[in-house]
Design a protein around this motif. Structure first.
Motif, short mmCIF file in Angstrom:
data_model
loop_
_atom_site.label_atom_id
_atom_site.label_comp_id
_atom_site.label_asym_id
_atom_site.label_seq_id
_atom_site.Cartn_x
_atom_site.Cartn_y
_atom_site.Cartn_z
N GLY A 129 11.81 21.32 27.52
CA GLY A 129 11.22 21.19 28.86
C GLY A 129 10.14 20.17 29.03
O GLY A 129 9.26 20.32 29.87
N LEU A 130 10.15 19.08 28.26
CA LEU A 130 9.07 18.11 28.34
C LEU A 130 9.50 16.81 29.01
O LEU A 130 8.93 15.75 28.77
CB LEU A 130 8.52 17.83 26.95
CG LEU A 130 7.85 19.04 26.29
CD1 LEU A 130 7.38 18.71 24.89
CD2 LEU A 130 6.68 19.52 27.12
N ASP A 131 10.50 16.86 29.88
CA ASP A 131 10.97 15.68 30.59
C ASP A 131 10.26 15.53 31.94
O ASP A 131 10.85 15.29 32.97
CB ASP A 131 12.48 15.76 30.81
CG ASP A 131 12.89 17.02 31.56
OD1 ASP A 131 12.09 17.97 31.55
OD2 ASP A 131 14.00 17.04 32.13
N VAL A 132 8.95 15.71 31.92
CA VAL A 132 8.14 15.65 33.15
C VAL A 132 7.14 14.52 33.03
O VAL A 132 6.46 14.39 32.01
CB VAL A 132 7.38 16.98 33.38
CG1 VAL A 132 6.63 16.94 34.69
CG2 VAL A 132 8.35 18.15 33.36
N ILE A 133 7.07 13.69 34.05
CA ILE A 133 6.14 12.57 34.05
C ILE A 133 4.88 12.97 34.80
O ILE A 133 4.95 13.44 35.94
CB ILE A 133 6.77 11.33 34.70
CG1 ILE A 133 8.00 10.89 33.91
CG2 ILE A 133 5.76 10.18 34.79
CD1 ILE A 133 8.78 9.76 34.55
N ARG A 145 4.47 23.74 36.55
CA ARG A 145 4.74 25.17 36.65
C ARG A 145 3.61 25.91 37.37
O ARG A 145 3.85 26.82 38.16
CB ARG A 145 4.98 25.75 35.26
CG ARG A 145 6.28 25.25 34.64
CD ARG A 145 6.47 25.77 33.23
NE ARG A 145 7.74 25.33 32.67
CZ ARG A 145 8.12 25.54 31.40
NH1 ARG A 145 7.31 26.21 30.58
NH2 ARG A 145 9.28 25.10 30.98
N LEU A 146 2.37 25.53 37.09
CA LEU A 146 1.24 26.16 37.77
C LEU A 146 1.33 25.94 39.28
O LEU A 146 1.14 26.88 40.08
CB LEU A 146 -0.09 25.61 37.25
CG LEU A 146 -0.52 26.07 35.86
CD1 LEU A 146 -1.70 25.23 35.37
CD2 LEU A 146 -0.89 27.55 35.86
N ASN A 147 1.61 24.72 39.69
CA ASN A 147 1.69 24.42 41.12
C ASN A 147 2.91 25.05 41.77
O ASN A 147 2.90 25.35 42.96
CB ASN A 147 1.68 22.91 41.34
CG ASN A 147 0.31 22.31 41.10
OD1 ASN A 147 -0.69 23.01 40.96
ND2 ASN A 147 0.24 20.99 41.03
N ASN A 148 3.96 25.27 40.98
CA ASN A 148 5.14 25.97 41.53
C ASN A 148 4.83 27.45 41.78
O ASN A 148 5.23 28.02 42.80
CB ASN A 148 6.32 25.86 40.57
CG ASN A 148 6.98 24.49 40.61
OD1 ASN A 148 6.76 23.71 41.54
ND2 ASN A 148 7.79 24.19 39.60
N ALA A 205 0.68 29.22 28.34
CA ALA A 205 1.13 29.60 27.00
C ALA A 205 2.61 29.31 26.80
O ALA A 205 3.03 28.82 25.73
CB ALA A 205 0.84 31.09 26.76
N VAL A 206 3.42 29.59 27.82
CA VAL A 206 4.86 29.31 27.72
C VAL A 206 5.09 27.80 27.63
O VAL A 206 5.98 27.34 26.90
CB VAL A 206 5.61 29.91 28.93
CG1 VAL A 206 7.07 29.46 28.94
CG2 VAL A 206 5.54 31.43 28.90
N ALA A 207 4.29 27.01 28.35
CA ALA A 207 4.42 25.55 28.26
C ALA A 207 4.10 25.08 26.85
O ALA A 207 4.78 24.19 26.31
CB ALA A 207 3.49 24.89 29.28
N TYR A 208 3.06 25.65 26.23
CA TYR A 208 2.75 25.33 24.84
C TYR A 208 3.93 25.69 23.93
O TYR A 208 4.33 24.91 23.06
CB TYR A 208 1.50 26.08 24.38
CG TYR A 208 0.21 25.32 24.53
CD1 TYR A 208 -0.26 24.50 23.50
CD2 TYR A 208 -0.56 25.42 25.68
CE1 TYR A 208 -1.45 23.81 23.61
CE2 TYR A 208 -1.76 24.73 25.82
CZ TYR A 208 -2.20 23.92 24.78
OH TYR A 208 -3.38 23.21 24.90
N GLN A 209 4.48 26.88 24.14
CA GLN A 209 5.57 27.34 23.30
C GLN A 209 6.80 26.45 23.46
O GLN A 209 7.48 26.13 22.48
CB GLN A 209 5.92 28.79 23.64
CG GLN A 209 6.71 29.51 22.56
CD GLN A 209 5.94 29.62 21.25
OE1 GLN A 209 4.78 30.06 21.23
NE2 GLN A 209 6.55 29.20 20.15
#
Length: 325
Positions: A169-173, A108-111, A158-162
């Motif tokens: 949304g944790l299907d990221v390698i 998300r940061l890089n996006n 923070a949204v990623a933590y939430q």
């Protein structure tokens, strides 16, 4: 005690404090803060999140230590162990939780910041005390706004933590660290800049050459450019600047308009000498990475828009006809 003991530290710190004044009470003064030592740490908490198990509070924080300016301004997540829980155990859990969240946060940061690569900027902490622990931190660069970069990034994290806490949304390698490609850095007045110019020059010649003439035309074009440079150096119209790997400075009496006319005339003459039906395109963005003004100030690409008087054009044409056999 030496009255100047803290002079250089305070001098360096004022700059960082001024960058963070928006997060301090109105009327705060950097010098007063340094003299009083309050606050020792300038902090701005953008978002607070409670850990998935409820044992820790995560502060998405911008922080600066006024007495250690070399550390700079940094931002990230500070984990605080809540009462009745063992801090050593919670430190391990905080790191495990961040490692699980990292792939999503990084994507998300890089996006959101397509010109930045946060995979190269995440730092590991070197301390764990006072029931606090930073799973990671990020230096705020000098050209980055605390509001537009740090605060925005902290909200994304923070949204990623939430989302992790809620199981979303944790299907990221996460890519292996050794697969991360560092961005290409363009330089000027280096051998690389010269080689890049030659490649573009050759490409432009190729674009207007017949297939059976391309290699011959490329060799001749490069030969003509090298002869032109040598002739200009011999007449001290340009001077090789040894402070750089590959750089030529104009002599003091050569104006921007004359330099622009010189380059345009060379490419016009080159086109005629090679017998091409179309003009060879001038690679201005690469030319200006090889030449500087007399005072070492660089040119902008807009130099190509300068229009010379006919007598200047005639002078440059005569000069180049003299230099080029």
């Amino acid at each position: 005690m030496n009255p100047d003991k803290y002079y250089w530290s305070n001098r360096a710190s004022i700059h960082h404090i001024e960058r963070l004044l928006d997060f301090l009470p109105k009327g705060s003064d950097p010098e007063s803060i340094l003299q009083s030592g309050k606050p020792r740490y300038i902090e701005h908490c953008e978002v607070k999140v409670k850990s998935a198990d409820g044992h820790r509070r995560y502060d998405m924080l911008i922080e600066y230590d006024i007495y250690h300016p070399s550390h700079g301004i940094y931002f990230g997540c500070r984990s605080t162990t809540l009462p009745d829980f063992d801090h050593s155990e919670e430190t391990i859990k905080a790191l495990e939780e961040w490692n699980a969240i990292l792939p999503l946060a990084l994507r998300r940061l890089n996006n959101v910041f397509p010109e930045k690569d946060f995979s190269c900027r995440l730092r590991d902490t070197d301390n764990d005390n006072d029931r606090t622990f930073w799973p990671f931190w990020i230096s705020l660069h000098e050209d980055e706004s605390p509001h537009d970069v740090a605060c925005v990034a902290l909200r994304i994290i923070a949204v990623a933590y939430q989302d992790y806490i809620e199981g979303m949304g944790l299907d990221v390698i996460m890519p292996e660290r050794n697969t991360i490609a560092y961005p290409t850095i363009k330089t000027a007045f280096t051998l690389d800049a010269y080689e890049t110019f030659i490649k573009r020059f050759a490409s432009n010649v190729t674009a207007v050459s017949k297939v059976n003439k391309r290699e011959t035309n490329i060799q001749e074009a490069i030969r003509m450019f090298d002869i032109m440079l040598q002739g200009l150096e011999e007449r001290e119209i340009v001077i090789r600047n040894e402070a750089y790997e590959c750089c030529w400075c104009l002599s003091q009496n050569i104006s921007d308009i004359e330099f622009s006319a010189l380059i345009k005339t060379f490419f016009h003459l080159l086109t005629l000498r090679l017998g091409l039906g179309s003009q060879v395109k001038t690679p201005w963005q690469h030319i200006i990475r090889l030449f500087l003004r007399y005072d070492e100030t660089p040119f902008k690409e807009q130099i190509k828009t300068l229009s010379a008087q006919q007598d200047t054009i005639d002078h440059m044409s005569s000069l180049l006809s003299e230099i080029l056999p």
